[in-house]
Motif scaffolding. Structure first.
Motif, PDB file in Angstrom:
ATOM      1  N   PRO A  60       0.815  -1.220   0.000  1.00  0.00           N
ATOM      2  CA  PRO A  60       0.000   0.000   0.000  1.00  0.00           C
ATOM      3  C   PRO A  60       0.850   1.272   0.000  1.00  0.00           C
ATOM      4  CG  PRO A  60      -0.796  -1.557   1.649  1.00  0.00           C
ATOM      5  CD  PRO A  60       0.517  -2.084   1.173  1.00  0.00           C
ATOM      6  N   PHE A  61       0.254   2.345  -0.474  1.00  0.00           N
ATOM      7  CA  PHE A  61       0.861   3.670  -0.439  1.00  0.00           C
ATOM      8  C   PHE A  61       0.494   4.286   0.910  1.00  0.00           C
ATOM      9  CE2 PHE A  61       1.002   8.098  -2.586  1.00  0.00           C
ATOM     10  CZ  PHE A  61       2.301   8.281  -2.125  1.00  0.00           C
ATOM     11  N   SER A  62       1.322   4.027   1.916  1.00  0.00           N
ATOM     12  CA  SER A  62       0.986   4.385   3.289  1.00  0.00           C
ATOM     13  C   SER A  62       0.892   5.885   3.515  1.00  0.00           C
ATOM     14  CB  SER A  62       2.008   3.769   4.256  1.00  0.00           C
ATOM     15  OG  SER A  62       1.977   2.369   4.171  1.00  0.00           O
ATOM     16  N   ASN A  63       1.480   6.677   2.632  1.00  0.00           N
ATOM     17  CA  ASN A  63       1.392   8.135   2.791  1.00  0.00           C
ATOM     18  C   ASN A  63      -0.049   8.635   2.723  1.00  0.00           C
ATOM     19  OD1 ASN A  63       4.130   7.983   2.839  1.00  0.00           O
ATOM     20  ND2 ASN A  63       4.507   9.487   1.231  1.00  0.00           N
ATOM     21  N   LEU A  64      -0.946   7.853   2.118  1.00  0.00           N
ATOM     22  CA  LEU A  64      -2.335   8.279   2.010  1.00  0.00           C
ATOM     23  C   LEU A  64      -3.005   8.424   3.365  1.00  0.00           C
ATOM     24  CD1 LEU A  64      -3.682   6.123  -0.964  1.00  0.00           C
ATOM     25  CD2 LEU A  64      -3.159   8.566  -0.990  1.00  0.00           C
ATOM     26  N   ILE A  65      -2.573   7.667   4.361  1.00  0.00           N
ATOM     27  CA  ILE A  65      -3.235   7.707   5.669  1.00  0.00           C
ATOM     28  C   ILE A  65      -2.390   8.415   6.717  1.00  0.00           C
ATOM     29  CG2 ILE A  65      -4.523   5.598   5.158  1.00  0.00           C
ATOM     30  CD1 ILE A  65      -2.650   4.087   7.018  1.00  0.00           C
ATOM     31  N   GLN A  66      -1.267   8.989   6.323  1.00  0.00           N
ATOM     32  CA  GLN A  66      -0.408   9.725   7.239  1.00  0.00           C
ATOM     33  C   GLN A  66      -0.513  11.217   6.932  1.00  0.00           C
ATOM     34  OE1 GLN A  66       3.590   8.181   7.140  1.00  0.00           O
ATOM     35  NE2 GLN A  66       2.896   6.065   7.246  1.00  0.00           N
ATOM     36  N   SER A  67      -1.072  11.960   7.866  1.00  0.00           N
ATOM     37  CA  SER A  67      -1.266  13.394   7.642  1.00  0.00           C
ATOM     38  C   SER A  67       0.044  14.117   7.400  1.00  0.00           C
ATOM     39  CB  SER A  67      -1.982  14.009   8.847  1.00  0.00           C
ATOM     40  OG  SER A  67      -3.256  13.458   9.011  1.00  0.00           O
ATOM     41  N   SER A  68       1.114  13.672   8.047  1.00  0.00           N
ATOM     42  CA  SER A  68       2.392  14.382   7.956  1.00  0.00           C
ATOM     43  C   SER A  68       3.167  14.036   6.693  1.00  0.00           C
ATOM     44  CB  SER A  68       3.258  14.053   9.179  1.00  0.00           C
ATOM     45  OG  SER A  68       3.492  12.652   9.262  1.00  0.00           O
ATOM     46  N   ALA A  69       2.754  12.985   5.965  1.00  0.00           N
ATOM     47  CA  ALA A  69       3.477  12.554   4.771  1.00  0.00           C
ATOM     48  C   ALA A  69       2.955  13.284   3.539  1.00  0.00           C
ATOM     49  CB  ALA A  69       3.343  11.046   4.587  1.00  0.00           C
ATOM     50  N   SER A  70       3.836  13.518   2.594  1.00  0.00           N
ATOM     51  CA  SER A  70       3.449  14.241   1.376  1.00  0.00           C
ATOM     52  C   SER A  70       3.200  13.262   0.231  1.00  0.00           C
ATOM     53  CB  SER A  70       4.549  15.228   0.979  1.00  0.00           C
ATOM     54  OG  SER A  70       5.762  14.530   0.713  1.00  0.00           O
ATOM     55  N   LEU A  71       2.475  13.737  -0.770  1.00  0.00           N
ATOM     56  CA  LEU A  71       2.263  12.990  -2.008  1.00  0.00           C
ATOM     57  C   LEU A  71       3.134  13.638  -3.078  1.00  0.00           C
ATOM     58  CD1 LEU A  71      -1.610  12.443  -2.090  1.00  0.00           C
ATOM     59  CD2 LEU A  71       0.147  11.042  -1.032  1.00  0.00           C
ATOM     60  N   GLU A  72       4.100  12.887  -3.558  1.00  0.00           N
ATOM     61  CA  GLU A  72       5.055  13.436  -4.518  1.00  0.00           C
ATOM     62  C   GLU A  72       5.005  12.659  -5.825  1.00  0.00           C
ATOM     63  OE1 GLU A  72       8.747  13.200  -2.445  1.00  0.00           O
ATOM     64  OE2 GLU A  72       8.282  14.891  -1.111  1.00  0.00           O
ATOM     65  N   ASN A  73       5.665  13.230  -6.828  1.00  0.00           N
ATOM     66  CA  ASN A  73       5.798  12.597  -8.131  1.00  0.00           C
ATOM     67  C   ASN A  73       4.456  12.328  -8.793  1.00  0.00           C
ATOM     68  OD1 ASN A  73       7.959  12.083  -9.797  1.00  0.00           O
ATOM     69  ND2 ASN A  73       7.857   9.870  -9.506  1.00  0.00           N
ATOM     70  N   ILE A  74       3.569  13.331  -8.709  1.00  0.00           N
ATOM     71  CA  ILE A  74       2.268  13.253  -9.378  1.00  0.00           C
ATOM     72  C   ILE A  74       2.415  13.859 -10.771  1.00  0.00           C
ATOM     73  CG2 ILE A  74      -0.135  14.020  -9.299  1.00  0.00           C
ATOM     74  CD1 ILE A  74       0.176  14.194  -6.247  1.00  0.00           C
ATOM     75  N   THR A 118      -7.012  -4.285   0.183  1.00  0.00           N
ATOM     76  CA  THR A 118      -7.349  -4.963   1.435  1.00  0.00           C
ATOM     77  C   THR A 118      -6.280  -4.724   2.485  1.00  0.00           C
ATOM     78  OG1 THR A 118      -8.563  -6.669   0.234  1.00  0.00           O
ATOM     79  CG2 THR A 118      -7.873  -7.195   2.465  1.00  0.00           C
ATOM     80  N   THR A 119      -5.022  -4.842   2.092  1.00  0.00           N
ATOM     81  CA  THR A 119      -3.930  -4.599   3.027  1.00  0.00           C
ATOM     82  C   THR A 119      -3.957  -3.155   3.521  1.00  0.00           C
ATOM     83  OG1 THR A 119      -2.592  -6.238   1.863  1.00  0.00           O
ATOM     84  CG2 THR A 119      -1.442  -4.753   3.358  1.00  0.00           C
ATOM     85  N   ALA A 120      -4.249  -2.213   2.620  1.00  0.00           N
ATOM     86  CA  ALA A 120      -4.344  -0.808   3.010  1.00  0.00           C
ATOM     87  C   ALA A 120      -5.492  -0.600   3.999  1.00  0.00           C
ATOM     88  CB  ALA A 120      -4.552   0.063   1.775  1.00  0.00           C
ATOM     89  N   THR A 121      -6.601  -1.293   3.785  1.00  0.00           N
ATOM     90  CA  THR A 121      -7.733  -1.205   4.711  1.00  0.00           C
ATOM     91  C   THR A 121      -7.325  -1.718   6.088  1.00  0.00           C
ATOM     92  OG1 THR A 121      -9.282  -1.522   2.889  1.00  0.00           O
ATOM     93  CG2 THR A 121     -10.116  -1.931   5.101  1.00  0.00           C
ATOM     94  N   MET A 122      -6.568  -2.814   6.116  1.00  0.00           N
ATOM     95  CA  MET A 122      -6.100  -3.359   7.384  1.00  0.00           C
ATOM     96  C   MET A 122      -5.146  -2.401   8.095  1.00  0.00           C
ATOM     97  SD  MET A 122      -7.705  -6.033   7.877  1.00  0.00           S
ATOM     98  CE  MET A 122      -8.689  -7.211   6.974  1.00  0.00           C
ATOM     99  N   GLU A 123      -4.290  -1.746   7.330  1.00  0.00           N
ATOM    100  CA  GLU A 123      -3.391  -0.768   7.931  1.00  0.00           C
ATOM    101  C   GLU A 123      -4.178   0.344   8.620  1.00  0.00           C
ATOM    102  OE1 GLU A 123       0.712  -0.858   5.285  1.00  0.00           O
ATOM    103  OE2 GLU A 123      -0.691   0.794   5.054  1.00  0.00           O
ATOM    104  N   GLN A 124      -5.263   0.780   7.967  1.00  0.00           N
ATOM    105  CA  GLN A 124      -6.062   1.845   8.560  1.00  0.00           C
ATOM    106  C   GLN A 124      -6.778   1.357   9.810  1.00  0.00           C
ATOM    107  OE1 GLN A 124      -6.530   5.476   7.437  1.00  0.00           O
ATOM    108  NE2 GLN A 124      -6.582   4.932   9.589  1.00  0.00           N
ATOM    109  N   LEU A 125      -7.289   0.127   9.790  1.00  0.00           N
ATOM    110  CA  LEU A 125      -7.899  -0.448  10.989  1.00  0.00           C
ATOM    111  C   LEU A 125      -6.884  -0.566  12.116  1.00  0.00           C
ATOM    112  CD1 LEU A 125     -10.170  -3.252   9.485  1.00  0.00           C
ATOM    113  CD2 LEU A 125     -10.955  -1.275  10.796  1.00  0.00           C
TER     114      LEU A 125
END
Length: 893
Positions: free
Chosen positions: A95-109, A196-203
């Motif tokens: 998963p792209f864990s930066n999606l659920i971390q407020s302090s992380a940035s989204l780069e290379n868009i 699914t793995t990303a959903t589990m990380e958020q849980l």
């Protein structure tokens, strides 16, 4: 034999999350940020991180119902990232864990004008992403629009599919992986796995922030019942308050430490003009102190603020709660009746009233069964009694009228135990003096009890074995009769099969049969919708009279039942509409879609009938709540959180399939935040109109505060009405996005071959810097002891020193620190190796399976499965997820 424990609250929680997930496709199909469409990565991430902050605030305030609905919406957006973006095409396997971390940035868009896809004339081109995007590992997502005139920026990818009109523009095709038949359907499986793995990380992040106990309660895995009292505290209520104290203390003391111990305690006092505040606590001793502090005073005039207090109870208690109201007075705020009915129907909670007469004015009671239950003169008027009776009937509760001296008996009877199910309920037809009712009892039912509330009546029981007993017999072959006030209670012998009740009465009375069983059912009125992602979503408010309707019905607690009938039954018990049943899964006969051809007029409940395949015995359950159909439709949505000090405008739409006229609008909330609203709308026959409600939360309102807003629409000529109940979360603007930092300062270990002979210790410094401050610290994995001290460092920053000690037989530990806004920092250490891990939550890792342990609970999180096993109640729960949060739930006794 242990207490019977139902899995119903867990499955109800899961269903709430699932339906909220699907609701996003119904209400936000063209809102790009909800799906990461149109390269809306920053807005999509903000939806997720703001939403999670809101969920964490709700959990801190124990507003689990609102938290689940918001989490379902967040999951939809999070999961869509892996289907709608090119994350999978870029070769990522985690998963792209930066999606659920407020302090992380989204780069290379990919930049705004940068081409991302090549033309695909065939429509299914799994390799149409431009090589420059793949080589540069740049993020992009497909553009999507349902409108025929839609276009997209030059060179950009489309979502794809027949409903996406941008996919006809060059470059044609799409990159969606929603299904196997999508344009990039060959990547659907891997997209589903990573989602699914990303959903589990958020849980897992939510669990870390909440702690084990609160997380399990949030997921509906907790003790089954909530004890909720609404108590009149005026001067005439002295005896009643003392009885409420005795009753609550008895429940607390007898159920403490058992599987039937309440998961929470709620108290709402009321007087005139005051009502509240709400006391909501998990600690029985805190509840005891609060209820023990109640005193009876004031109340010179008769009516009191009963319904205002009941409104607070209904919005503070979880859905499907049982609420007990103690009063001897009329409701001064009877204008809230429609609001209370809306909340009862939407929460499916059961409300019972214990109504007592003033000591100085009550009549003498006759021992004759014919006169038993006659009305008592006192402060309580006949109109008030009818109001409470109507509310009780709508909820499936009791309205019991007794003298002050009989209150102890009555309260002991109706304060029911956990895991109760309703087998049958009905009210007698005022036009008939004699009626026969029947119901089935299956082998799973114990503590079978019949309640009849009314006056001037007789009844006769007939058992499956052919035995009979009438109401003049106190102790007979079919059970023991107890009569108090207007309530008859018969504790029945447990006999499997068909029972009959013959009731003779010149006045209306209610009949209800309950029992203890792990087997129950859930039901919701849902809307089937088509479009790019067909699904079903929860219908808010009342069903439309004369129109077809669909119910989602789930059998809980058994895999051996075959459902043969789901019907809508009138309040008098007659079947008025039988539904057509379709299993959702041919291999799993626990969830069904039930199609009803026409919703009947008037009040009705839901009846489920089937056969227990293991015993070939008929099976019957009935809903508590009595719904009323309507010709009015109300739609509204609150898309964001409510920020203190700012106007929050909620638009709503009203439509009717009835006559055109001016409809009256009322908007009420339980916090007093409503500032203004449209108070009437003029509708033509079959037309619609729009209005709005404005809320303002005062500055300083605590984040996570749950606001329950009810918008009611009523016909001024017929009294027909409908409503929508919205749960809105107050969230202050978050400025702290960084988790606490954990540094392990020293470890001492001198373990021998016999691990039980030696201990090891660890010390760690935890700090949140200039952030919101560490609020809780706890340990996981190990079974050692953790001690906490606090101090200031040389720069004046708060430092929490955590010292952990365990035997060498418990070699692992995880220390978790949570700050005031729910950011989580973690220290991990194992004396198996010399390695020390101090990673922030969910930094990239190849580990996909972790196991956590608490005293009574084991939680296993893997890339596709969340398994929760609890020794409390003897159940294990397995939750299996895939893309779009389709769920398979396995319950193992």
């Amino acid at each position: 034999m242990g207490e019977k424990v139902s899995s119903e609250t867990f499955e109800e929680a899961i269903q709430s999350i699932v339906l909220s997930n699907a609701w996003v496709d119904l209400r936000h199909v063209l809102n790009e940020e909800y799906h990461f469409d149109n390269e809306s990565f920053l807005k999509g991430k903000k939806l997720i991180t703001d939403g999670i902050a809101s969920v964490k605030g709700n959990i801190r305030q124990q507003n689990f119902y609102t938290a689940r609905k918001r989490l379902g919406q967040i999951f939809h957006t999070l999961q869509d990232f892996y289907s709608h973006s090119n994350w999978i095409e870029l070769g990522y396997k985690t998963p792209f864990s930066n999606l659920i971390q407020s302090s992380a940035s989204l780069e290379n868009i990919a930049s705004k004008g940068e081409p991302t896809c090549s033309d695909c004339a065939e429509g299914t081109c799994p390799d149409n992403t431009l090589e420059s995007i793949l080589q540069g590992r740049k993020l992009t997502s497909g553009y999507f629009d349902l409108r025929p005139w839609a276009s997209k920026p030059t060179g950009k990818c489309s979502h794809g599919g027949l409903s996406d009109f941008t996919s006809d523009d060059i470059p044609r095709g799409g990159i969606s992986k929603d299904t196997y038949s999508s344009n990039h359907g060959s990547l659907h499986e891997i997209a589903a796995q990573i989602a699914t793995t990303a959903t589990m990380e958020q849980l897992q992040d939510l669990r870390n922030a909440a702690g084990d106990d609160e997380f399990l309660r949030f997921m509906g895995i907790s003790r089954p019942s909530v004890l909720c009292f609404v108590i009149d505290t005026t001067g005439s209520m002295f005896d009643d308050i003392e009885e409420a104290k005795r009753r609550s203390f008895s429940i607390i003391d007898t159920k403490r430490g058992t599987s039937n111990e309440p998961s929470a305690y709620i108290l709402v006092p009321f007087n005139d003009p005051d009502f509240g505040p709400v006391t909501r606590t998990k600690d029985p001793e805190v509840f005891k102190k609060k209820i023990n502090a109640l005193t009876a005073s004031g109340g010179g005039d008769e009516p009191e603020m009963c319904l205002s207090a009941l409104q607070l109870a209904l919005t503070s208690a979880p859905p499907s709660s049982e609420i007990y109201v103690f009063t001897d007075a009329s409701a001064k705020d009877s204008y809230l009746k429609s609001t209370i009915i809306a909340l009862i129907e939407s929460t499916k909670s059961v409300v019972s009233f214990l109504l007592t007469a003033g000591l100085s004015r009550r009549r003498r009671w006759s021992s004759s069964s014919q006169e038993h239950g006659q009305l008592i003169a006192g402060r309580l008027s006949q109109d008030a009694a009818l109001l409470y009776q109507d509310l009780a009937q709508t909820s499936g509760g009791q309205a019991v009228r007794v003298s002050k001296g009989q209150l102890s008996e009555a309260s002991a009877i109706i304060s029911s135990s956990a895991a109760l199910v309703t087998l049958f309920q009905s009210v007698t037809d005022p036009g008939k003096t004699e009626e026969i009712f029947s119901f089935y009892v299956d082998p799973s039912v114990s503590n079978l009890t019949l309640y009849i509330t009314g006056s001037f009546l007789n009844f006769k029981l007939h058992s499956p074995a052919g035995l009979s007993q009438n109401s003049s017999v106190i102790e007979g072959p079919l059970g023991r009769l107890h009569a108090v006030g207007n309530l008859y209670t018969v504790y029945l012998e447990n006999q499997t099969g068909l029972w009959e009740i013959n009731v003779t009465s010149s006045r209306p009375c209610s009949i209800k049969v309950t029992g203890q069983s792990v087997i129950g059912f859930l039901y919701s009125f849902v809307q089937l919708f088509q479009g790019p992602h067909p699904g079903l979503a929860l219908i808010e408010g009342r069903p439309q009279v004369g129109k077809n309707a669909t119910l989602l019905v789930s059998v809980t607690g058994s895999e051996s039942l075959r459902v043969s009938e789901v019907s809508l039954v009138s309040a008098s018990g007659s079947r008025v509409q039988r539904g057509s049943i379709t299993p959702l899964d041919r291999n799993d006969r626990r969830e069904y879609l039930v199609s009803v051809p026409s919703v009947p007029a008037g009040q009705f409940s839901v009846l489920l009938i089937g056969v227990d395949n293991t015993s070939s015995t008929p099976f019957q359950r009935q809903s508590n709540t009595q719904f009323t159909s309507t010709s009015i439709e109300v739609k509204a949505q609150a898309n964001t959180t409510l920020e203190p000090g700012k106007d929050f405008i909620i638009p709503f739409t009203v439509a009717t399939n009835g006559m055109g006229e001016t409809y009256t609008i009322n908007a009420r909330d339980d916090k007093g935040f409503v500032k203004a609203f449209t108070d009437n709308l003029n509708l033509t026959n079959g037309g619609s109109a729009e209005g709005s409600v404005t809320l303002v939360a005062p500055n300083g309102t605590e984040s996570g505060t749950d606001v329950s807003l009810t918008v009611e629409v009523a016909s001024s000529s017929t009294g027909n009405f409908n409503y929508i109940v919205l749960r809105i979360t107050v969230a202050s603007k978050v400025t702290d996005f960084r988790p606490p930092v954990c540094n392990i300062t020293w470890v001492t270990a001198n373990c021998t071959e016999d691990c039980s002979l030696k201990n090891w210790e660890l010390s760690a410094n935890l700090s949140d810097g200039r952030g919101s401050g560490i609020q809780s610290v706890y340990s996981r994995l190990g079974n050692g002891s953790l001690s906490i001290t606090r101090s200031l460092d040389t720069e004046g920053i708060n430092v929490t020193v955590a010292t952990y000690s365990a035997t060498c037989c418990s070699p692992d530990v995880e220390i978790i620190a949570v700050d005031a806004v729910g950011n989580v920092g973690t220290c991990r250490h194992s004396i198996r190796t010399s390695e020390i891990s101090t990673t922030p939550p969910y930094s990239p890792t190849t580990t996909t399976t972790t196991r956590f342990y608490s005293t009574n609970t084991t939680i296993s999180v893997s890339s596709s499965t969340l398994s929760i096993s609890s020794t409390t109640g003897g159940f294990s729960f397995t939750l299996k997820l895939c893309l779009m949060l389709f769920l398979t739930i396995t319950l193992s006794p």
